[in-house]
Design a protein around this motif. Structure first.
Motif, PDB file in Angstrom:
ATOM      1  N   GLY A 145       1.009  32.715  65.013  1.00  0.00           N
ATOM      2  CA  GLY A 145       0.064  33.116  64.217  1.00  0.00           C
ATOM      3  C   GLY A 145       0.110  32.602  62.718  1.00  0.00           C
ATOM      4  N   PRO A 146      -0.614  33.186  61.787  1.00  0.00           N
ATOM      5  CA  PRO A 146      -0.792  32.723  60.466  1.00  0.00           C
ATOM      6  C   PRO A 146       0.585  32.567  59.801  1.00  0.00           C
ATOM      7  N   GLY A 147       1.588  33.383  60.098  1.00  0.00           N
ATOM      8  CA  GLY A 147       2.793  33.305  59.680  1.00  0.00           C
ATOM      9  C   GLY A 147       3.795  32.573  60.155  1.00  0.00           C
ATOM     10  N   TRP A 148       3.633  31.740  61.160  1.00  0.00           N
ATOM     11  CA  TRP A 148       4.597  30.959  61.929  1.00  0.00           C
ATOM     12  C   TRP A 148       3.927  29.693  61.959  1.00  0.00           C
ATOM     13  N   LEU A 149       4.951  28.376  62.044  1.00  0.00           N
ATOM     14  CA  LEU A 149       4.719  27.520  62.442  1.00  0.00           C
ATOM     15  C   LEU A 149       5.891  26.617  63.214  1.00  0.00           C
ATOM     16  N   ARG A 150       5.668  26.162  64.225  1.00  0.00           N
ATOM     17  CA  ARG A 150       6.666  25.478  65.155  1.00  0.00           C
ATOM     18  C   ARG A 150       6.801  24.033  64.626  1.00  0.00           C
ATOM     19  N   LEU A 151       8.011  23.646  64.040  1.00  0.00           N
ATOM     20  CA  LEU A 151       8.313  22.363  63.927  1.00  0.00           C
ATOM     21  C   LEU A 151       9.613  21.673  64.554  1.00  0.00           C
ATOM     22  N   ASP A 152       9.681  20.569  64.778  1.00  0.00           N
ATOM     23  CA  ASP A 152      10.696  20.102  65.778  1.00  0.00           C
ATOM     24  C   ASP A 152      11.112  21.165  66.761  1.00  0.00           C
ATOM     25  N   GLY A 153      10.601  21.801  67.350  1.00  0.00           N
ATOM     26  CA  GLY A 153      11.009  22.854  68.403  1.00  0.00           C
ATOM     27  C   GLY A 153      11.522  23.841  67.892  1.00  0.00           C
ATOM     28  N   GLU A 154      11.314  24.508  66.535  1.00  0.00           N
ATOM     29  CA  GLU A 154      12.046  25.430  65.861  1.00  0.00           C
ATOM     30  C   GLU A 154      10.855  26.432  65.255  1.00  0.00           C
ATOM     31  N   ALA A 155      10.661  27.536  65.823  1.00  0.00           N
ATOM     32  CA  ALA A 155       9.687  28.465  65.146  1.00  0.00           C
ATOM     33  C   ALA A 155      10.047  28.815  63.690  1.00  0.00           C
ATOM     34  N   LEU A 156       9.476  28.451  62.547  1.00  0.00           N
ATOM     35  CA  LEU A 156       9.710  28.761  61.276  1.00  0.00           C
ATOM     36  C   LEU A 156       8.783  29.753  60.722  1.00  0.00           C
ATOM     37  N   ASN A 157       9.241  30.585  59.725  1.00  0.00           N
ATOM     38  CA  ASN A 157       8.590  31.779  59.029  1.00  0.00           C
ATOM     39  C   ASN A 157       7.983  30.708  57.886  1.00  0.00           C
ATOM     40  N   ILE A 158       6.552  30.715  57.603  1.00  0.00           N
ATOM     41  CA  ILE A 158       6.006  29.958  56.728  1.00  0.00           C
ATOM     42  C   ILE A 158       6.148  30.300  55.149  1.00  0.00           C
ATOM     43  N   PHE A 159       6.466  31.743  54.863  1.00  0.00           N
ATOM     44  CA  PHE A 159       6.467  32.123  53.720  1.00  0.00           C
ATOM     45  C   PHE A 159       7.973  32.816  53.297  1.00  0.00           C
ATOM     46  N   GLY A 160       8.662  32.686  54.530  1.00  0.00           N
ATOM     47  CA  GLY A 160      10.063  33.395  54.449  1.00  0.00           C
ATOM     48  C   GLY A 160       9.965  35.038  54.497  1.00  0.00           C
ATOM     49  N   SER A 186      18.070  32.295  60.328  1.00  0.00           N
ATOM     50  CA  SER A 186      19.108  32.446  59.565  1.00  0.00           C
ATOM     51  C   SER A 186      18.678  32.506  58.067  1.00  0.00           C
ATOM     52  N   GLY A 187      17.339  32.385  57.804  1.00  0.00           N
ATOM     53  CA  GLY A 187      16.931  32.254  56.333  1.00  0.00           C
ATOM     54  C   GLY A 187      17.028  31.082  55.474  1.00  0.00           C
ATOM     55  N   LYS A 188      17.625  29.993  56.420  1.00  0.00           N
ATOM     56  CA  LYS A 188      17.551  28.630  55.677  1.00  0.00           C
ATOM     57  C   LYS A 188      16.234  28.172  55.612  1.00  0.00           C
ATOM     58  N   SER A 189      15.854  27.512  54.273  1.00  0.00           N
ATOM     59  CA  SER A 189      14.528  27.218  54.135  1.00  0.00           C
ATOM     60  C   SER A 189      14.384  25.535  54.519  1.00  0.00           C
ATOM     61  N   ALA A 190      13.138  25.030  55.309  1.00  0.00           N
ATOM     62  CA  ALA A 190      13.127  23.730  55.735  1.00  0.00           C
ATOM     63  C   ALA A 190      14.268  23.097  56.260  1.00  0.00           C
ATOM     64  N   PRO A 191      14.752  23.801  57.474  1.00  0.00           N
ATOM     65  CA  PRO A 191      15.935  23.673  58.046  1.00  0.00           C
ATOM     66  C   PRO A 191      16.043  22.075  58.990  1.00  0.00           C
ATOM     67  N   ASN A 192      14.865  21.552  59.141  1.00  0.00           N
ATOM     68  CA  ASN A 192      14.944  20.341  59.813  1.00  0.00           C
ATOM     69  C   ASN A 192      13.865  19.278  59.167  1.00  0.00           C
ATOM     70  N   ALA A 193      13.841  18.080  59.625  1.00  0.00           N
ATOM     71  CA  ALA A 193      13.220  16.870  58.896  1.00  0.00           C
ATOM     72  C   ALA A 193      11.694  17.113  58.906  1.00  0.00           C
ATOM     73  N   ALA A 194      11.110  17.662  59.691  1.00  0.00           N
ATOM     74  CA  ALA A 194       9.545  17.854  59.647  1.00  0.00           C
ATOM     75  C   ALA A 194       9.149  18.924  58.692  1.00  0.00           C
ATOM     76  N   ALA A 195      10.165  19.925  58.665  1.00  0.00           N
ATOM     77  CA  ALA A 195       9.759  21.049  57.537  1.00  0.00           C
ATOM     78  C   ALA A 195      10.092  20.630  56.305  1.00  0.00           C
ATOM     79  N   ALA A 196      11.039  19.906  56.141  1.00  0.00           N
ATOM     80  CA  ALA A 196      11.339  19.197  54.779  1.00  0.00           C
ATOM     81  C   ALA A 196      10.126  18.366  54.283  1.00  0.00           C
ATOM     82  N   ARG A 197       9.656  17.660  55.135  1.00  0.00           N
ATOM     83  CA  ARG A 197       8.629  16.669  54.864  1.00  0.00           C
ATOM     84  C   ARG A 197       7.334  17.351  54.573  1.00  0.00           C
ATOM     85  N   LEU A 198       6.945  18.444  55.304  1.00  0.00           N
ATOM     86  CA  LEU A 198       5.849  19.219  55.088  1.00  0.00           C
ATOM     87  C   LEU A 198       5.872  20.045  53.915  1.00  0.00           C
ATOM     88  N   LEU A 199       6.898  20.645  53.540  1.00  0.00           N
ATOM     89  CA  LEU A 199       7.192  21.216  52.469  1.00  0.00           C
ATOM     90  C   LEU A 199       6.944  20.359  50.987  1.00  0.00           C
TER      91      LEU A 199
END
Length: 467
Positions: A145-160, A186-199
């Protein structure tokens, strides 16, 4: 074509059944299943320029043009570009309305926009106009849904966001601030390379609503990733609220005189909706709220129309008189926003614009047109009714038409030379292959009931003629 269709098995339709049902409901789709995706994308955007004999439709198109032009300027485009997108709405009156208010990097949104790009490119269009429904909450099942995005196989909370905020608040609600985080469990922001790049590619500022944040992010992603020859213009429910207020500010507009008027048309429309939900088409267009939602403390709240007043149930105290001045003021103040039926009336049915939608829209949109037509007949409004009857394919399946198995936009972009290479990889696939397993249809119980009803002859598909 015969409507004798196989019965769904154990409450589920399969892909073959879905294709048969779609071909029966939307006969112009049938020849495309074995043709290249590019052919169907071309057909989706193959529409005659706007013409209308009805003054109500001409006025609605003029107001839509002004709204689009104003929105383009707010989105950072110059006056000349804003005028061009308004002109394109009349030259090619098509709006992509499938994806909700999702980031472009979300697969359902990304591949739908690719499909639209194919059609726009083949027609030489320079603007991609898309409506993104924002009257939804953040949370959906399986962390989608609009609050989630899967990056590098991990479901991430877009706005935490906390679970309480995700379950309770609407994407369009003004209960910010919202800032992009892409945090994991665990609450870690941008925990993988794809998330860090997108952020790093997204705005780092705070926004009053998630809808504003997502729209700003999509503009940044589009300019960075998609072809510079096509611009993106995004509308959401708050933009449509402004459009509704524009109509209601004019006492002579159709919305003021008929839709609101003495309340008769609205009564007819809601009565027809209740009648629809008492029959075999129940559930496709639900009466969750009457014509508008209340927007209160970041949430959307259902309204009920009675005695020419829109009221919310307790504990909410929202109460809006159903007259044009009160509605226009409430829309401008963001106390109310249009519901989906009113959205499609303003963006499509009234101005005569084709909309491209998903698995449910391909059914509920023509049913909405049927409801409007029935209310027009009862109100004696024949001019607009005659215009509607001449519309050519006003609603087309155009969302999740391209749906690769395990599609992952970041991976595709990294492994290709860019969007053009990705388009070339998909454009030649036959439609039945490009759309994959049609899981959005086959996993939907209401589609299984539709298949069964058409097979048994208990559902009258003639109501879909309005598509």
């Amino acid at each position: 074509m015969s409507t004798q269709l196989p019965t769904a098995t154990q409450g589920r339709a399969n892909a073959a059944e879905v294709r048969r049902v779609l071909s029966s409901l939307v006969p112009h789709l049938a020849p495309f299943w074995n043709r290249p995706l590019l052919d169907y994308a071309y057909a989706a955007y193959d529409i005659a320029p706007f013409t209308a004999h009805c003054s109500h439709r001409r006025d609605a198109m003029r107001r839509l043009q002004l709204s689009v032009e104003r929105l383009a300027k707010r989105s950072g485009f110059n006056d000349a570009d804003a005028r061009r997108v308004a002109d394109q709405i009349t030259v090619s009156p098509v709006i992509q309305s499938g994806p909700h208010c999702f980031l472009l990097a979300e697969p359902d949104a990304f591949y739908t926009h690719l499909f639209s790009l194919l059609g726009l490119r083949e027609h030489g269009r320079k603007w991609h106009v898309a409506y993104h429904a924002s009257t939804v909450t953040f949370a959906e099942k399986a962390k989608k849904g609009p609050g989630w995005l899967r990056l590098d196989g991990e479901a991430l909370n877009i706005f935490g966001l906390s679970r309480r905020r995700m379950d309770s608040y609407s994407v369009c609600g003004f209960n910010g601030p919202y800032r992009f985080a892409f945090s994991n469990a665990s609450g870690k922001s941008a925990p993988n390379a794809a998330a860090a790049r997108l952020l790093a590619e997204l705005p780092s500022t705070e926004f009053a609503s998630a809808a504003e944040a997502i729209k700003a992010a999509n503009q940044a992603l589009w300019r960075r990733t998609f072809p510079s020859s096509v611009n993106l213009l995004q509308l959401d429910d708050l933009d449509v609220a402004d459009l509704a207020a524009d109509h209601l500010d004019d006492a002579d507009s159709w919305m003021s005189r008929c839709f609101v008027g003495n309340g008769e048309f609205a009564e007819h429309l809601l009565d027809e909706l209740d009648r629809l939900n008492a029959g075999p088409w129940a559930g496709w267009v639900r009466r969750t709220t009457d014509l508008f939602w209340a927007l209160e403390n970041g949430r959307i709240v259902p309204l009920h129309l009675a005695d020419r007043v829109l009221r919310a149930r307790a504990p909410s105290s929202v109460e809006i008189a159903f007259d044009r001045e009160s509605l226009a003021a409430a829309l401008r103040m963001r106390r109310i926003i249009p519901n989906l039926l009113t959205v499609f009336l303003l963006l499509s049915i009234l101005p005569g614009v084709r909309v491209l939608g998903g698995c449910r829209q391909v059914v509920y949109y023509p049913l909405m047109r049927h409801l409007i037509a029935a209310a027009l007949k009862r109100s004696g409004e024949v001019n607009l009714l005659n215009e509607m009857s001449a519309d050519v394919h006003p609603g087309i399946w155009g969302h999740r038409v391209l749906k690769p198995v395990d599609g992952y936009p970041f991976g595709e972009l990294e492994q290709s030379g860019g969007i053009r290479d990705i388009l070339e990889a998909y454009e030649g696939l036959p439609l039945f292959q490009a759309c994959g397993d049609l899981a959005s249809f086959t996993g939907d119980a209401i589609w299984a009931r539709l298949s069964e009803g058409m097979s048994e002859g208990t559902i009258d598909a003639s109501l879909i003629k309005w598509a």
